[in-house]
Design a protein around this motif. Structure first.
Motif, PDB file in Angstrom:
ATOM      1  N   ALA A 218      -1.685   1.660  -6.453  1.00 25.24           N
ATOM      2  CA  ALA A 218      -1.332   1.372  -7.998  1.00 25.24           C
ATOM      3  C   ALA A 218      -1.709  -0.356  -8.138  1.00 25.24           C
ATOM      4  O   ALA A 218      -2.983  -1.199  -8.215  1.00 25.24           O
ATOM      5  CB  ALA A 218      -2.095   1.886  -9.182  1.00 25.24           C
ATOM      6  N   ALA A 219      -0.711  -0.715  -7.228  1.00 16.98           N
ATOM      7  CA  ALA A 219      -0.164  -2.392  -7.890  1.00 16.98           C
ATOM      8  C   ALA A 219      -0.599  -2.605  -6.676  1.00 16.98           C
ATOM      9  O   ALA A 219      -1.514  -3.950  -6.468  1.00 16.98           O
ATOM     10  CB  ALA A 219       1.307  -2.446  -7.682  1.00 16.98           C
ATOM     11  N   TRP A 220      -1.058  -2.502  -5.675  1.00 17.61           N
ATOM     12  CA  TRP A 220      -1.299  -2.790  -4.158  1.00 17.61           C
ATOM     13  C   TRP A 220      -2.837  -3.079  -4.289  1.00 17.61           C
ATOM     14  O   TRP A 220      -3.201  -3.992  -4.222  1.00 17.61           O
ATOM     15  CB  TRP A 220      -1.174  -1.985  -2.733  1.00 17.61           C
ATOM     16  CG  TRP A 220      -2.356  -1.927  -2.025  1.00 17.61           C
ATOM     17  CD1 TRP A 220      -1.654  -3.184  -0.751  1.00 17.61           C
ATOM     18  CD2 TRP A 220      -3.384  -1.847  -0.995  1.00 17.61           C
ATOM     19  NE1 TRP A 220      -3.077  -3.122   0.376  1.00 17.61           N
ATOM     20  CE2 TRP A 220      -3.854  -2.345  -0.354  1.00 17.61           C
ATOM     21  CE3 TRP A 220      -4.313  -1.074  -2.345  1.00 17.61           C
ATOM     22  CZ2 TRP A 220      -5.315  -2.482   0.338  1.00 17.61           C
ATOM     23  CZ3 TRP A 220      -5.526  -0.923  -1.438  1.00 17.61           C
ATOM     24  CH2 TRP A 220      -5.858  -1.058  -0.385  1.00 17.61           C
TER      25      TRP A 220
ATOM     26  N   TYR B   6       0.544  -1.548   0.191  1.00 19.57           N
ATOM     27  CA  TYR B   6      -0.162  -0.466   0.321  1.00 19.57           C
ATOM     28  C   TYR B   6       1.013   1.181  -0.230  1.00 19.57           C
ATOM     29  O   TYR B   6       0.657   2.117  -0.646  1.00 19.57           O
ATOM     30  CB  TYR B   6      -0.243  -0.256   1.099  1.00 19.57           C
ATOM     31  CG  TYR B   6      -1.791   1.065   1.116  1.00 19.57           C
ATOM     32  CD1 TYR B   6      -2.757   0.685   0.547  1.00 19.57           C
ATOM     33  CD2 TYR B   6      -1.430   2.182   3.050  1.00 19.57           C
ATOM     34  CE1 TYR B   6      -4.101   2.062   0.625  1.00 19.57           C
ATOM     35  CE2 TYR B   6      -2.408   3.205   2.295  1.00 19.57           C
ATOM     36  CZ  TYR B   6      -3.409   3.103   1.565  1.00 19.57           C
ATOM     37  OH  TYR B   6      -4.372   4.248   1.551  1.00 19.57           O
ATOM     38  N   ASP B   7       2.107   1.002   0.426  1.00 24.18           N
ATOM     39  CA  ASP B   7       2.423   2.596   0.597  1.00 24.18           C
ATOM     40  C   ASP B   7       4.049   2.783  -0.285  1.00 24.18           C
ATOM     41  O   ASP B   7       4.566   3.935  -0.459  1.00 24.18           O
ATOM     42  CB  ASP B   7       3.661   2.453   2.260  1.00 24.18           C
ATOM     43  CG  ASP B   7       2.396   1.726   4.072  1.00 24.18           C
ATOM     44  OD1 ASP B   7       1.622   3.152   3.392  1.00 24.18           O
ATOM     45  OD2 ASP B   7       2.993   1.961   4.429  1.00 24.18           O
TER      46      ASP B   7
ATOM     47  N   TRP C  39      -6.650  -5.416   4.542  1.00 30.20           N
ATOM     48  CA  TRP C  39      -7.810  -5.474   5.211  1.00 30.20           C
ATOM     49  C   TRP C  39      -8.370  -3.813   5.731  1.00 30.20           C
ATOM     50  O   TRP C  39      -8.848  -3.503   5.667  1.00 30.20           O
ATOM     51  CB  TRP C  39      -8.771  -6.289   6.607  1.00 30.20           C
ATOM     52  CG  TRP C  39      -9.355  -7.494   5.990  1.00 30.20           C
ATOM     53  CD1 TRP C  39      -8.561  -8.340   6.305  1.00 30.20           C
ATOM     54  CD2 TRP C  39     -10.341  -7.453   5.243  1.00 30.20           C
ATOM     55  NE1 TRP C  39      -9.372  -9.463   5.304  1.00 30.20           N
ATOM     56  CE2 TRP C  39      -9.949  -9.025   4.438  1.00 30.20           C
ATOM     57  CE3 TRP C  39     -11.575  -7.116   4.777  1.00 30.20           C
ATOM     58  CZ2 TRP C  39     -11.545 -10.077   3.671  1.00 30.20           C
ATOM     59  CZ3 TRP C  39     -12.092  -7.133   3.564  1.00 30.20           C
ATOM     60  CH2 TRP C  39     -12.391  -8.718   3.192  1.00 30.20           C
ATOM     61  N   GLU C  40      -6.965  -3.023   6.738  1.00 36.58           N
ATOM     62  CA  GLU C  40      -6.570  -2.025   7.043  1.00 36.58           C
ATOM     63  C   GLU C  40      -6.899  -1.141   6.085  1.00 36.58           C
ATOM     64  O   GLU C  40      -8.059   0.041   5.781  1.00 36.58           O
ATOM     65  CB  GLU C  40      -5.821  -1.763   8.657  1.00 36.58           C
ATOM     66  CG  GLU C  40      -5.241  -0.333   8.744  1.00 36.58           C
ATOM     67  CD  GLU C  40      -4.409  -0.256   9.403  1.00 36.58           C
ATOM     68  OE1 GLU C  40      -4.064   0.308   9.784  1.00 36.58           O
ATOM     69  OE2 GLU C  40      -4.147  -1.297  10.239  1.00 36.58           O
ATOM     70  N   HIS C  41      -5.996  -0.984   5.316  1.00 34.73           N
ATOM     71  CA  HIS C  41      -6.009  -0.224   4.767  1.00 34.73           C
ATOM     72  C   HIS C  41      -7.075  -0.029   3.173  1.00 34.73           C
ATOM     73  O   HIS C  41      -7.721   0.431   2.722  1.00 34.73           O
ATOM     74  CB  HIS C  41      -4.822  -0.194   3.710  1.00 34.73           C
ATOM     75  CG  HIS C  41      -3.200   0.282   4.520  1.00 34.73           C
ATOM     76  ND1 HIS C  41      -2.916  -0.993   4.702  1.00 34.73           N
ATOM     77  CD2 HIS C  41      -2.845   1.583   4.563  1.00 34.73           C
ATOM     78  CE1 HIS C  41      -1.674   0.205   5.441  1.00 34.73           C
ATOM     79  NE2 HIS C  41      -2.002   1.503   5.185  1.00 34.73           N
TER      80      HIS C  41
END
Length: 142
Positions: free
Chosen positions: A10-12, A5-6, A30-32
């Protein structure tokens, strides 16, 4: 190396969609994911607010500076209205949102018109003279 995510949003997102399609629940971030879903709603509301301010800004300029009226103001009003309608069509739950933010966006529009035109902010009515239905309609001040 797997994007996070960080490191690559886009890939995430693509990887997360893949995990969801395959029902690999234990591997989902799930958090992100929850954060991104919440942000989608905020983004839609923000876009409506921004377009409402834009429409009111040009309506106020149209009304209070008739000698400077231009096709670009008309285009901006028309496009702003269209953008708002499109957001509401895509998310019908936001149908009443323009009513909820009308006064706040009107005050922002007044401040910006005053800044752009040099007119005193007291020139404009203290309360929004447009209903949200009228604001989003196809009328224009004469």
């Amino acid at each position: 190396m797997l994007a996070t995510y960080d490191t690559d949003l886009a890939a995430w997102a693509n990887h997360t969609a893949h995990l969801l399609r395959e029902k690999r629940w234990d591997e989902v971030d799930w958090e992100h994911l929850i954060e991104e879903v919440e942000d989608l709603g905020k983004s839609e509301r923000s876009a409506i607010g921004s377009q409402m301010e834009r429409v009111m800004l040009h309506l106020l300029k149209w009304e209070y500076q008739p000698q400077r009226r231009s096709d670009s103001w008309l285009d901006s009003i028309s496009d702003g209205r269209s953008q708002i309608r499109r957001k509401i069509e895509d998310s019908p739950s936001l149908k009443n949102y323009p009513d909820q933010i009308l006064d706040k966006e009107y005050k922002r529009a007044c401040r910006e018109v005053a800044r752009q035109t040099g007119l005193d902010i007291a020139t404009f009515p203290p309360n929004c003279p447009y209903s949200s239905d009228r604001l989003l309609g196809d009328w224009l001040l004469e």
